[in-house]
Design a protein around this motif. Structure first.
Motif, PDB file in Angstrom:
ATOM      1  N   ILE A   1      81.539  94.699  -9.369  1.00  0.00           N
ATOM      2  CA  ILE A   1      82.015  93.492  -9.451  1.00  0.00           C
ATOM      3  C   ILE A   1      81.521  92.668  -8.111  1.00  0.00           C
ATOM      4  O   ILE A   1      81.286  91.629  -8.060  1.00  0.00           O
ATOM      5  CB  ILE A   1      83.371  93.457  -9.682  1.00  0.00           C
ATOM      6  CG1 ILE A   1      83.671  93.984 -10.826  1.00  0.00           C
ATOM      7  CG2 ILE A   1      83.941  91.951  -9.550  1.00  0.00           C
ATOM      8  CD1 ILE A   1      85.191  94.056 -11.259  1.00  0.00           C
ATOM      9  N   LEU A   2      81.842  93.364  -6.783  1.00  0.00           N
ATOM     10  CA  LEU A   2      81.593  92.862  -5.484  1.00  0.00           C
ATOM     11  C   LEU A   2      79.851  92.454  -5.349  1.00  0.00           C
ATOM     12  O   LEU A   2      79.613  91.647  -4.992  1.00  0.00           O
ATOM     13  CB  LEU A   2      82.144  93.887  -4.558  1.00  0.00           C
ATOM     14  CG  LEU A   2      83.465  93.786  -4.454  1.00  0.00           C
ATOM     15  CD1 LEU A   2      83.886  94.771  -3.239  1.00  0.00           C
ATOM     16  CD2 LEU A   2      84.132  92.547  -3.969  1.00  0.00           C
ATOM     17  N   LYS A   3      79.256  93.508  -5.939  1.00  0.00           N
ATOM     18  CA  LYS A   3      77.839  93.388  -5.684  1.00  0.00           C
ATOM     19  C   LYS A   3      77.283  92.061  -6.624  1.00  0.00           C
ATOM     20  O   LYS A   3      76.445  91.391  -6.208  1.00  0.00           O
ATOM     21  CB  LYS A   3      77.112  94.488  -6.330  1.00  0.00           C
ATOM     22  CG  LYS A   3      77.255  95.892  -5.188  1.00  0.00           C
ATOM     23  CD  LYS A   3      76.715  96.968  -5.913  1.00  0.00           C
ATOM     24  CE  LYS A   3      76.806  97.919  -4.828  1.00  0.00           C
ATOM     25  NZ  LYS A   3      75.968  99.520  -5.488  1.00  0.00           N
ATOM     26  N   THR A   4      77.866  92.011  -7.819  1.00  0.00           N
ATOM     27  CA  THR A   4      77.462  90.804  -8.793  1.00  0.00           C
ATOM     28  C   THR A   4      77.893  89.479  -7.871  1.00  0.00           C
ATOM     29  O   THR A   4      77.001  88.504  -7.947  1.00  0.00           O
ATOM     30  CB  THR A   4      78.317  90.879 -10.088  1.00  0.00           C
ATOM     31  OG1 THR A   4      77.784  91.964 -10.776  1.00  0.00           O
ATOM     32  CG2 THR A   4      77.892  89.712 -10.785  1.00  0.00           C
ATOM     33  N   GLY A   5      79.022  89.427  -7.417  1.00  0.00           N
ATOM     34  CA  GLY A   5      79.414  88.095  -6.641  1.00  0.00           C
ATOM     35  C   GLY A   5      78.696  87.956  -5.521  1.00  0.00           C
ATOM     36  O   GLY A   5      78.234  86.701  -5.072  1.00  0.00           O
TER      37      GLY A   5
ATOM     38  N   ALA B   1      83.802  84.763   1.355  1.00  0.00           N
ATOM     39  CA  ALA B   1      82.884  84.054   0.316  1.00  0.00           C
ATOM     40  C   ALA B   1      82.641  84.918  -0.990  1.00  0.00           C
ATOM     41  O   ALA B   1      82.514  84.249  -2.054  1.00  0.00           O
ATOM     42  CB  ALA B   1      81.725  83.734   1.139  1.00  0.00           C
ATOM     43  N   VAL B   2      82.318  86.075  -0.840  1.00  0.00           N
ATOM     44  CA  VAL B   2      81.850  87.041  -2.224  1.00  0.00           C
ATOM     45  C   VAL B   2      83.095  86.896  -3.029  1.00  0.00           C
ATOM     46  O   VAL B   2      82.690  86.676  -4.049  1.00  0.00           O
ATOM     47  CB  VAL B   2      81.600  88.298  -1.693  1.00  0.00           C
ATOM     48  CG1 VAL B   2      81.436  89.219  -2.907  1.00  0.00           C
ATOM     49  CG2 VAL B   2      80.337  88.238  -0.785  1.00  0.00           C
ATOM     50  N   ILE B   3      84.400  87.163  -2.428  1.00  0.00           N
ATOM     51  CA  ILE B   3      85.430  87.447  -3.413  1.00  0.00           C
ATOM     52  C   ILE B   3      85.940  85.992  -4.056  1.00  0.00           C
ATOM     53  O   ILE B   3      86.150  85.759  -5.367  1.00  0.00           O
ATOM     54  CB  ILE B   3      86.652  87.841  -2.566  1.00  0.00           C
ATOM     55  CG1 ILE B   3      86.431  89.219  -2.424  1.00  0.00           C
ATOM     56  CG2 ILE B   3      87.876  87.659  -3.488  1.00  0.00           C
ATOM     57  CD1 ILE B   3      87.487  90.218  -1.433  1.00  0.00           C
ATOM     58  N   GLU B   4      85.765  84.898  -3.159  1.00  0.00           N
ATOM     59  CA  GLU B   4      85.985  83.448  -3.864  1.00  0.00           C
ATOM     60  C   GLU B   4      85.065  83.122  -4.804  1.00  0.00           C
ATOM     61  O   GLU B   4      85.203  82.483  -5.661  1.00  0.00           O
ATOM     62  CB  GLU B   4      85.917  82.316  -2.638  1.00  0.00           C
ATOM     63  CG  GLU B   4      87.102  82.608  -1.546  1.00  0.00           C
ATOM     64  CD  GLU B   4      88.465  82.378  -2.202  1.00  0.00           C
ATOM     65  OE1 GLU B   4      88.646  81.504  -3.353  1.00  0.00           O
ATOM     66  OE2 GLU B   4      89.508  83.192  -1.937  1.00  0.00           O
ATOM     67  N   ARG B   5      83.729  83.590  -4.610  1.00  0.00           N
ATOM     68  CA  ARG B   5      82.837  83.330  -5.799  1.00  0.00           C
ATOM     69  C   ARG B   5      82.936  84.095  -6.900  1.00  0.00           C
ATOM     70  O   ARG B   5      82.680  83.548  -8.074  1.00  0.00           O
ATOM     71  CB  ARG B   5      81.257  83.696  -4.982  1.00  0.00           C
ATOM     72  CG  ARG B   5      80.313  83.283  -6.154  1.00  0.00           C
ATOM     73  CD  ARG B   5      80.185  81.908  -6.169  1.00  0.00           C
ATOM     74  NE  ARG B   5      79.225  81.209  -7.281  1.00  0.00           N
ATOM     75  CZ  ARG B   5      79.322  81.223  -8.318  1.00  0.00           C
ATOM     76  NH1 ARG B   5      80.500  81.415  -9.028  1.00  0.00           N
ATOM     77  NH2 ARG B   5      78.531  80.489  -9.215  1.00  0.00           N
ATOM     78  N   ILE B   6      83.576  85.152  -6.882  1.00  0.00           N
ATOM     79  CA  ILE B   6      84.048  86.063  -8.025  1.00  0.00           C
ATOM     80  C   ILE B   6      85.089  85.434  -8.675  1.00  0.00           C
ATOM     81  O   ILE B   6      85.165  85.198 -10.080  1.00  0.00           O
ATOM     82  CB  ILE B   6      84.538  87.517  -7.503  1.00  0.00           C
ATOM     83  CG1 ILE B   6      83.241  88.239  -7.221  1.00  0.00           C
ATOM     84  CG2 ILE B   6      85.227  88.153  -8.743  1.00  0.00           C
ATOM     85  CD1 ILE B   6      83.893  89.697  -6.520  1.00  0.00           C
TER      86      ILE B   6
END
Length: 207
Positions: A100-104, A139-144
């Motif tokens: 999930i993190l990699k996709t974000g 930023a990655v987590i917010e994009r998820i």
């Protein structure tokens, strides 16, 4: 299928004494943090099962604030306990969260490249190498979260992360002195109640 965590957990939030009183005595709510460098994105932060870390953070925060604002009323450190249901949780201790993190990250990277911009970076601060300013991770987590909203996916109620932090507890140890589990509560309904942490009764065994 297994992202809904069924158990209640205890979390501890470091703060100043005024915040402590406002939450416990006046029934105000803790406010979510929205800093660009927050480790797990925007939300209300707790140390899972670690009153000591919450108290240490509160003492450090109040000390920094008092030095920066010597003409104001000094802040006194405090910690609030909370009973929390994590609900639909992005648990970064779970193996499946990596994809999930990699996709974000890939979505964010692609969008920044289209705009001709550089990605945010995680940064150290002076005297510390633990990436205390985690603008990329945030930023990655917010994009998820944004992806879930755009695609009508169920939003996360919380995020849970285990962080290896600090110096080795002894020479050549692989265990670090500040390793901890951090909770970021997005849905405030996860918080079932606040309490004032108690000192143990020395006449009885701990349970």
């Amino acid at each position: 299928m297994y992202s809904n965590l069924p158990n209640l957990v205890l979390g501890f939030h470091g703060c100043d004494l005024d915040t402590y009183k406002n939450v416990l005595y006046k029934h105000n709510k803790l406010r979510a943090s929205h800093n660009s460098y927050d480790w797990l994105g925007s939300g209300i932060y707790f140390w899972e099962n670690s009153l000591d870390r919450a108290e240490e953070w509160a003492a450090s925060y109040c000390s920094r604030y008092n030095k920066k604002h010597p003409d104001e009323k000094p802040k006194e450190p405090a910690a609030i306990g909370a009973v929390i249901s994590l609900g639909h949780c992005l648990d970064l201790a779970d193996y499946g969260s990596a994809s999930i993190l990699k996709t974000g990250y890939e979505i964010l990277k692609f969008e920044f490249s289209l705009l001709g911009k550089s990605l945010p970076v995680n940064r150290d601060i002076a005297g510390n190498k633990d990436f205390l300013l985690r603008e990329l991770d945030c930023a990655v987590i917010e994009r998820i979260h944004q992806y879930n909203r755009e695609n009508d996916e169920r939003p996360y109620d919380s995020i849970r992360g285990v962080f290896i932090e600090g110096n080795p507890v002894y020479e050549n140890s692989g265990i670090m002195e500040k390793t901890h589990t951090q909770l970021c509560i997005i849905n405030p309904n996860c918080i079932k109640g606040y309490f004032s942490p108690m000192l143990p009764d020395s006449e009885w065994n701990m349970v």
